[in-house]
Scaffold this motif. Sequence first.
Motif, PDB file in Angstrom:
ATOM      1  N   HIS A 229     -68.961  10.659 -62.432  1.00 17.08           N
ATOM      2  CA  HIS A 229     -68.613  11.909 -61.760  1.00 17.08           C
ATOM      3  C   HIS A 229     -69.609  12.999 -62.165  1.00 17.08           C
ATOM      4  O   HIS A 229     -69.815  13.264 -63.352  1.00 17.08           O
ATOM      5  N   SER A 230     -70.208  13.657 -61.154  1.00 18.27           N
ATOM      6  CA  SER A 230     -71.242  14.647 -61.464  1.00 18.27           C
ATOM      7  C   SER A 230     -70.656  15.913 -62.081  1.00 18.27           C
ATOM      8  O   SER A 230     -71.349  16.627 -62.820  1.00 18.27           O
ATOM      9  N   GLY A 231     -69.387  16.197 -61.793  1.00 18.95           N
ATOM     10  CA  GLY A 231     -68.766  17.354 -62.414  1.00 18.95           C
ATOM     11  C   GLY A 231     -68.380  17.095 -63.853  1.00 18.95           C
ATOM     12  O   GLY A 231     -68.522  17.950 -64.722  1.00 18.95           O
ATOM     13  N   MET A 232     -67.920  15.889 -64.124  1.00 21.30           N
ATOM     14  CA  MET A 232     -67.469  15.541 -65.469  1.00 21.30           C
ATOM     15  C   MET A 232     -68.632  15.373 -66.440  1.00 21.30           C
ATOM     16  O   MET A 232     -68.546  15.748 -67.608  1.00 21.30           O
ATOM     17  N   PHE A 233     -69.761  14.783 -65.942  1.00 21.31           N
ATOM     18  CA  PHE A 233     -70.838  14.409 -66.866  1.00 21.31           C
ATOM     19  C   PHE A 233     -72.196  15.033 -66.523  1.00 21.31           C
ATOM     20  O   PHE A 233     -73.145  14.891 -67.298  1.00 21.31           O
ATOM     21  N   GLY A 234     -72.276  15.729 -65.378  1.00 27.59           N
ATOM     22  CA  GLY A 234     -73.524  16.366 -65.015  1.00 27.59           C
ATOM     23  C   GLY A 234     -73.904  17.464 -65.987  1.00 27.59           C
ATOM     24  O   GLY A 234     -73.057  18.258 -66.416  1.00 27.59           O
ATOM     25  N   GLY A 235     -75.158  17.505 -66.380  1.00 21.08           N
ATOM     26  CA  GLY A 235     -75.624  18.478 -67.357  1.00 21.08           C
ATOM     27  C   GLY A 235     -75.809  17.883 -68.733  1.00 21.08           C
ATOM     28  O   GLY A 235     -76.452  18.483 -69.600  1.00 21.08           O
ATOM     29  N   ALA A 236     -75.252  16.690 -68.937  1.00 16.49           N
ATOM     30  CA  ALA A 236     -75.436  15.998 -70.216  1.00 16.49           C
ATOM     31  C   ALA A 236     -75.995  14.593 -70.007  1.00 16.49           C
ATOM     32  O   ALA A 236     -76.897  14.160 -70.715  1.00 16.49           O
ATOM     33  N   ALA A 237     -75.445  13.872 -69.024  1.00 20.09           N
ATOM     34  CA  ALA A 237     -75.928  12.516 -68.732  1.00 20.09           C
ATOM     35  C   ALA A 237     -77.002  12.601 -67.646  1.00 20.09           C
ATOM     36  O   ALA A 237     -76.736  13.128 -66.551  1.00 20.09           O
ATOM     37  N   PRO A 238     -78.208  12.117 -67.880  1.00 18.17           N
ATOM     38  CA  PRO A 238     -79.259  12.197 -66.855  1.00 18.17           C
ATOM     39  C   PRO A 238     -79.026  11.173 -65.752  1.00 18.17           C
ATOM     40  O   PRO A 238     -78.795   9.993 -66.023  1.00 18.17           O
ATOM     41  N   ASP A 239     -79.046  11.627 -64.525  1.00 13.77           N
ATOM     42  CA  ASP A 239     -78.893  10.692 -63.407  1.00 13.77           C
ATOM     43  C   ASP A 239     -80.260  10.159 -62.988  1.00 13.77           C
ATOM     44  O   ASP A 239     -81.305  10.752 -63.269  1.00 13.77           O
ATOM     45  N   ALA A 240     -80.260   9.044 -62.304  1.00 11.90           N
ATOM     46  CA  ALA A 240     -81.512   8.367 -61.950  1.00 11.90           C
ATOM     47  C   ALA A 240     -82.348   9.186 -60.974  1.00 11.90           C
ATOM     48  O   ALA A 240     -83.584   9.136 -61.029  1.00 11.90           O
ATOM     49  N   MET A 241     -81.691   9.953 -60.101  1.00 10.47           N
ATOM     50  CA  MET A 241     -82.462  10.750 -59.156  1.00 10.47           C
ATOM     51  C   MET A 241     -83.259  11.826 -59.891  1.00 10.47           C
ATOM     52  O   MET A 241     -84.444  12.058 -59.583  1.00 10.47           O
ATOM     53  N   LEU A 242     -82.646  12.497 -60.849  1.00  7.64           N
ATOM     54  CA  LEU A 242     -83.374  13.490 -61.631  1.00  7.64           C
ATOM     55  C   LEU A 242     -84.556  12.847 -62.346  1.00  7.64           C
ATOM     56  O   LEU A 242     -85.673  13.367 -62.328  1.00  7.64           O
ATOM     57  N   ALA A 243     -84.320  11.687 -62.963  1.00  7.60           N
ATOM     58  CA  ALA A 243     -85.396  11.011 -63.679  1.00  7.60           C
ATOM     59  C   ALA A 243     -86.514  10.595 -62.725  1.00  7.60           C
ATOM     60  O   ALA A 243     -87.703  10.739 -63.047  1.00  7.60           O
ATOM     61  N   MET A 244     -86.154  10.096 -61.542  1.00  4.92           N
ATOM     62  CA  MET A 244     -87.168   9.678 -60.570  1.00  4.92           C
ATOM     63  C   MET A 244     -87.984  10.871 -60.088  1.00  4.92           C
ATOM     64  O   MET A 244     -89.223  10.796 -59.984  1.00  4.92           O
ATOM     65  N   ILE A 245     -87.326  11.980 -59.792  1.00  6.37           N
ATOM     66  CA  ILE A 245     -88.037  13.167 -59.327  1.00  6.37           C
ATOM     67  C   ILE A 245     -89.032  13.642 -60.383  1.00  6.37           C
ATOM     68  O   ILE A 245     -90.187  13.969 -60.092  1.00  6.37           O
ATOM     69  N   ILE A 311     -87.545   5.523 -49.885  1.00  5.18           N
ATOM     70  CA  ILE A 311     -86.635   5.759 -51.008  1.00  5.18           C
ATOM     71  C   ILE A 311     -85.261   5.200 -50.667  1.00  5.18           C
ATOM     72  O   ILE A 311     -84.756   5.382 -49.546  1.00  5.18           O
ATOM     73  N   ASP A 312     -84.696   4.447 -51.620  1.00  4.01           N
ATOM     74  CA  ASP A 312     -83.340   3.935 -51.478  1.00  4.01           C
ATOM     75  C   ASP A 312     -82.408   4.842 -52.263  1.00  4.01           C
ATOM     76  O   ASP A 312     -82.409   4.857 -53.503  1.00  4.01           O
ATOM     77  N   ALA A 313     -81.607   5.616 -51.534  1.00  8.10           N
ATOM     78  CA  ALA A 313     -80.676   6.563 -52.139  1.00  8.10           C
ATOM     79  C   ALA A 313     -79.614   6.884 -51.090  1.00  8.10           C
ATOM     80  O   ALA A 313     -79.838   6.684 -49.894  1.00  8.10           O
ATOM     81  N   PRO A 314     -78.459   7.377 -51.503  1.00  7.05           N
ATOM     82  CA  PRO A 314     -77.453   7.739 -50.504  1.00  7.05           C
ATOM     83  C   PRO A 314     -77.977   8.775 -49.521  1.00  7.05           C
ATOM     84  O   PRO A 314     -78.745   9.677 -49.889  1.00  7.05           O
ATOM     85  N   SER A 315     -77.591   8.644 -48.267  1.00  8.18           N
ATOM     86  CA  SER A 315     -77.951   9.655 -47.276  1.00  8.18           C
ATOM     87  C   SER A 315     -77.161  10.933 -47.533  1.00  8.18           C
ATOM     88  O   SER A 315     -76.147  10.927 -48.245  1.00  8.18           O
ATOM     89  N   VAL A 316     -77.618  12.021 -46.958  1.00  9.56           N
ATOM     90  CA  VAL A 316     -76.906  13.289 -47.117  1.00  9.56           C
ATOM     91  C   VAL A 316     -75.486  13.161 -46.574  1.00  9.56           C
ATOM     92  O   VAL A 316     -74.513  13.668 -47.163  1.00  9.56           O
ATOM     93  N   ALA A 317     -75.349  12.457 -45.454  1.00  4.98           N
ATOM     94  CA  ALA A 317     -74.018  12.322 -44.848  1.00  4.98           C
ATOM     95  C   ALA A 317     -73.060  11.549 -45.746  1.00  4.98           C
ATOM     96  O   ALA A 317     -71.845  11.787 -45.721  1.00  4.98           O
ATOM     97  N   ASN A 318     -73.616  10.605 -46.542  1.00  6.40           N
ATOM     98  CA  ASN A 318     -72.762   9.778 -47.394  1.00  6.40           C
ATOM     99  C   ASN A 318     -72.792  10.196 -48.861  1.00  6.40           C
ATOM    100  O   ASN A 318     -72.303   9.468 -49.721  1.00  6.40           O
ATOM    101  N   ALA A 319     -73.340  11.354 -49.142  1.00  7.49           N
ATOM    102  CA  ALA A 319     -73.453  11.791 -50.531  1.00  7.49           C
ATOM    103  C   ALA A 319     -72.084  12.098 -51.120  1.00  7.49           C
ATOM    104  O   ALA A 319     -71.266  12.762 -50.497  1.00  7.49           O
ATOM    105  N   SER A 320     -71.864  11.589 -52.319  1.00  9.32           N
ATOM    106  CA  SER A 320     -70.631  11.912 -53.045  1.00  9.32           C
ATOM    107  C   SER A 320     -71.013  12.612 -54.340  1.00  9.32           C
ATOM    108  O   SER A 320     -72.167  12.602 -54.758  1.00  9.32           O
ATOM    109  N   ASN A 321     -70.045  13.195 -55.000  1.00  4.58           N
ATOM    110  CA  ASN A 321     -70.303  13.955 -56.216  1.00  4.58           C
ATOM    111  C   ASN A 321     -70.407  13.012 -57.415  1.00  4.58           C
ATOM    112  O   ASN A 321     -69.549  12.987 -58.299  1.00  4.58           O
ATOM    113  N   THR A 322     -71.477  12.217 -57.402  1.00  2.03           N
ATOM    114  CA  THR A 322     -71.674  11.261 -58.489  1.00  2.03           C
ATOM    115  C   THR A 322     -73.099  11.340 -59.009  1.00  2.03           C
ATOM    116  O   THR A 322     -74.025  11.725 -58.285  1.00  2.03           O
TER     117      THR A 322
END
Length: 463
Positions: A229-245, A311-322
């Motif tokens: 969950h991006s709200g629960m762990f965002g800001g501490a756990a690095p997500d793969a999209m941030l690392a890729m960017i 790039i293989d990633a969720p589309s904007v339409a299917n984006a969830s808060n993860t």
Amino acid sequence: MTSSPSATERLADAVGAGLPSAIADLCDLVRIPSVSWAAFDPANVRRSAEAVVELVNDLGVFESVRISQAKIGSTENFGQPAILATRAARNGRPTIVLYAHHDVQPPGKDEDWESPPFEPTVRGDRLYGRGAADDKAGVMAHIAAIRALVEAEGPDFDLGLVLFFEGEEEFGSRSFKNFLLQHREELSADVIVVADSDNWNVDTPALTVALRGNVTFRLTVRTLDHASHSGMFGGAAPDAMLAMIRLLATLHDESGSVAVEGLTSTAGETPAYPESQLREEAALLDGVAPIGAGDILSRLWYQPAITVTGIDAPSVANASNTLLPAVSVRISARIAPGQSAASAFEALEKHVRAAAPFGAVVEIDDIDRGDPFLVDTSGWAVAEAKDAMLQAWGVEPVETGIGGSIPFISDLVELFPQTQVLVTGVEDPDSRAHSPNESLHLGVFRRAILTEAVLLSKLNARG
């Protein structure tokens, strides 16, 4: 040896008379969706090969015409079907191999096309459709040139002639080297013409003398065992999209030049090419600045380039808060002449592993490599080809480099070191090969056919 004006005029008349049939046959080929990529139906590539075989058989000048396939690397899997037609030289005449490919790129989204990609459509002086330029027009330029030679000079010529129409160039030519080894004797020749390149513009022919190589691979970055969950762990756990960017941002400097240590550039002369021409031909939006440093053509021909092509990633339409656990991209690197693709891949691999942020896990797979190429312009075949272009176009040809890659040419040079390689084409700067609304300028098509017909005539007269 220069063809007499009367011979060129006869060939020009034959090309003009045969042009409607050549265009009609090209349209029939464009209607076959011969995409060679793994996700597409290979039956269409087979159907395309069979259609080309029929056209070649109708020429009536070859001793052997067949479809052949070779294994991919050391695997037991076979590549896509290619066409091989042969006619032995007589009376000391040279042998020429005419190469093109009958497979095409995927069409992309239908809505991006002004007309259906596999329904050839003439608008103005251009024929639109996937493969209309790259490279079914190359296939038909060879066939139409032979038709014109037979019409103007008869079928009993002494020139040795080989047709090699590949079926997987757009998917990396993965069985190409094995195909050459499998048919080495039949493909041995004095000259090879590769009709898969560009012209300077619709009025000026070009002979390609430099090609960048390529390294492509899938790059995957992983940071989590599963999505969180991006709200629960965002800001501490690095997500793969941030690392890729963050990782992708290290591939270029602030000017947009490649910033990977170990990727090299080379020096070469370039014609005048103003920024305004780049803006028009590359379709830059107003306000968007070019990237890189140095003369524009040196950036396109003699410097490396790196592009993220998918790039293989969720589309904007299917984006969830993860937080995404993994992200994959497709890296396409163009390699300057003078550097091997192997050393370039080593530099790229070292860079991305070292640049991965936050300790992210990096995976690299699905790798393709192709070496760059520089033409030796001192051979007699280059002089003959440039003279044929002058006769057909009425304009002196330009020697150009190409930012794109034709990786298999390095295999041709390795296995046939005494053969002179000529890289020509039927495209122009607005052909949009690989893009929606790909098209062929019909005037360029006619002049390309005539160029090759004149070249064949000149080589047939060469003792």
